[in-house]
Enzyme design. Structure first.
Site, PDB file in Angstrom:
ATOM      1  N   ASN A 182      49.511  43.847  43.041  1.00 36.13           N
ATOM      2  CA  ASN A 182      49.570  42.568  42.339  1.00 36.13           C
ATOM      3  C   ASN A 182      48.667  41.612  43.113  1.00 36.13           C
ATOM      4  OD1 ASN A 182      50.107  40.162  41.135  1.00 36.13           O
ATOM      5  ND2 ASN A 182      52.253  40.027  41.768  1.00 36.13           N
TER       6      ASN A 182
ATOM      7  N   LYS B 154      47.792  38.734  42.340  1.00 35.33           N
ATOM      8  CA  LYS B 154      48.136  37.318  42.142  1.00 35.33           C
ATOM      9  C   LYS B 154      46.832  36.543  41.844  1.00 35.33           C
ATOM     10  CE  LYS B 154      52.246  38.042  44.851  1.00 35.33           C
ATOM     11  NZ  LYS B 154      53.295  37.500  45.727  1.00 35.33           N
TER      12      LYS B 154
ATOM     13  N   HIS C 299      57.920  38.015  37.181  1.00 33.28           N
ATOM     14  CA  HIS C 299      57.716  37.858  38.625  1.00 33.28           C
ATOM     15  C   HIS C 299      58.400  36.567  39.071  1.00 33.28           C
ATOM     16  CE1 HIS C 299      55.866  37.271  42.506  1.00 33.28           C
ATOM     17  NE2 HIS C 299      55.553  38.557  42.481  1.00 33.28           N
TER      18      HIS C 299
ATOM     19  N   GLU D 114      57.547  34.309  41.016  1.00 35.66           N
ATOM     20  CA  GLU D 114      56.689  33.117  41.038  1.00 35.66           C
ATOM     21  C   GLU D 114      56.617  32.495  39.652  1.00 35.66           C
ATOM     22  OE1 GLU D 114      53.353  35.043  42.907  1.00 35.66           O
ATOM     23  OE2 GLU D 114      54.502  35.160  44.776  1.00 35.66           O
TER      24      GLU D 114
ATOM     25  N   GLU E 102      62.253  42.726  43.822  1.00 39.72           N
ATOM     26  CA  GLU E 102      61.504  41.907  44.772  1.00 39.72           C
ATOM     27  C   GLU E 102      62.403  40.760  45.249  1.00 39.72           C
ATOM     28  OE1 GLU E 102      56.945  42.474  44.164  1.00 39.72           O
ATOM     29  OE2 GLU E 102      57.625  40.714  43.082  1.00 39.72           O
TER      30      GLU E 102
ATOM     31  N   GLY F 292      55.776  37.496  50.484  1.00 41.70           N
ATOM     32  CA  GLY F 292      54.769  36.700  51.189  1.00 41.70           C
ATOM     33  C   GLY F 292      55.258  36.117  52.506  1.00 41.70           C
TER      34      GLY F 292
ATOM     35  N   SER G 158      56.521  41.990  51.075  1.00 38.48           N
ATOM     36  CA  SER G 158      55.992  42.255  52.424  1.00 38.48           C
ATOM     37  C   SER G 158      55.874  43.750  52.744  1.00 38.48           C
ATOM     38  CB  SER G 158      56.832  41.529  53.483  1.00 38.48           C
ATOM     39  OG  SER G 158      56.761  40.130  53.294  1.00 38.48           O
TER      40      SER G 158
HETATM   41  P1  13P Z   1      53.760  40.392  49.200  1.00 38.21           P
HETATM   42  O1  13P Z   1      53.507  41.865  49.280  1.00 38.21           O
HETATM   43  O2  13P Z   1      52.566  39.543  49.532  1.00 38.21           O
HETATM   44  O3  13P Z   1      55.003  39.990  49.942  1.00 38.21           O
HETATM   45  O4  13P Z   1      54.047  40.051  47.650  1.00 38.21           O
HETATM   46  C1  13P Z   1      54.947  40.836  46.953  1.00 38.21           C
HETATM   47  C2  13P Z   1      54.850  40.497  45.515  1.00 38.21           C
HETATM   48  O5  13P Z   1      55.207  39.428  45.085  1.00 38.21           O
HETATM   49  C3  13P Z   1      54.279  41.515  44.618  1.00 38.21           C
HETATM   50  O6  13P Z   1      54.494  41.212  43.290  1.00 38.21           O
END
Ligand code: 13P
Length: 247
Positions: free
Chosen positions: A9, A11, A93, A95, A165, A171, A210
């Site tokens: 992903n 982002k 997601h 976010e 997640e 992150g 992570s």
């Molecule tokens: P990270 O791997 O940067 O923690 O992000 C995970 C994520 O949100 C994948 O969709």
């Protein structure tokens, strides 16, 4: 037997040049030996479709609108994603839930729209730190999962993937331990099995939050973790490859 699936992903990251370099580097490596997909920003999907053509890496999007077409300025429909070559799309997601108002109900409609266009939704679920500390983790992820199964039906949910997640692990560099993740994955699988034994057997449940080359193997070794949804570490082709091949 569920084949490992590892999904990048990206982002809101990347550029024409960086994406081309990523594809060149990743495709120069040996076959990853698992199902792999890249979810790129929508403006780069055409570019990535060309770069990944003929490879075993699938293309995915990071979101989709729940409606078929119409006056939804700035949005992208499932049919458009399918036309450009996407076989996966991330829905729900955290976010998007936190920053763009995606409710359980809208996430379910997005999954339904994707399925109608022949795209596999990757349905994200996960609790916040506050919810975990209040002992609500399983209740939260079950509610998020049930909202989608309720809308698309158990039969069609067989074409979905689930991604657990935990919001506190995204992150932050603070991944869930394999044991903590496994506990939630097992509960999600039990929830799927309640609808149909086949659903529990077949649906892949990915872990995200992570994941790095150094912790992927221990996470993927757990019986109910079928792969990963990778953010930051997926921006480097070599790191993503090492996660795909971790054992
Ligand atoms: P990270 O791997 O940067 O923690 O992000 C995970 C994520 O949100 C994948 O969709």
């Amino acid at each position: 037997m569920r084949n490992r699936l590892v999904v990048a992903n990206w982002k809101m990251n990347g550029s024409l040049e960086a994406n081309a370099r990523w594809a060149e580097a990743f495709l120069a490596l040996e076959d990853a030996g698992c199902d792999a997909a890249v979810c790129a920003p929508s403006v780069y999907l055409s570019q990535m479709a060309c770069l990944l053509k003929g490879s075993s890496v699938a293309l995915g999007a990071q979101d989709v609108n729940e409606f078929e077409s119409g006056a939804y300025t700035g949005e992208v429909s499932a049919r458009m994603l399918a036309e450009i070559g996407c076989s996966y799309v991330i829905v729900g997601h955290s976010e998007r839930r936190a920053l763009y108002g995606d409710t359980d109900d809208r996430v379910a409609l997005k999954a339904k729209a994707a399925l109608a266009a022949g795209i596999h939704p990757i349905v994200c679920v996960g609790e916040t730190l506050e919810e975990r500390e209040a002992g609500e983790t399983i209740a939260v992820v079950s509610r998020q999962l049930e909202a989608v199964i309720g809308k698309v039906g158990a039969e069609d949910f067989a074409r979905c993937t689930v991604a657990y997640e935990p919001v506190w692990a995204i992150g932050t560099g603070k991944s869930a331990t394999p044991e903590i993740a496994q506990e939630v994955h097992a509960a999600l699988r039990a929830e799927l099995t309640k609808h149909a034994a086949e659903l529990g057997d077949k649906v892949r449940i990915l872990y995200g939050g992570s994941v790095k080359p150094g912790n992927a193997a221990s996470l993927f070794a757990m019986p109910d973790i079928d792969g990963g949804l990778i953010g930051g570490a997926a921006l480097k082709a070599q790191d993503f490859y090492e996660i795909c091949t971790a054992h």
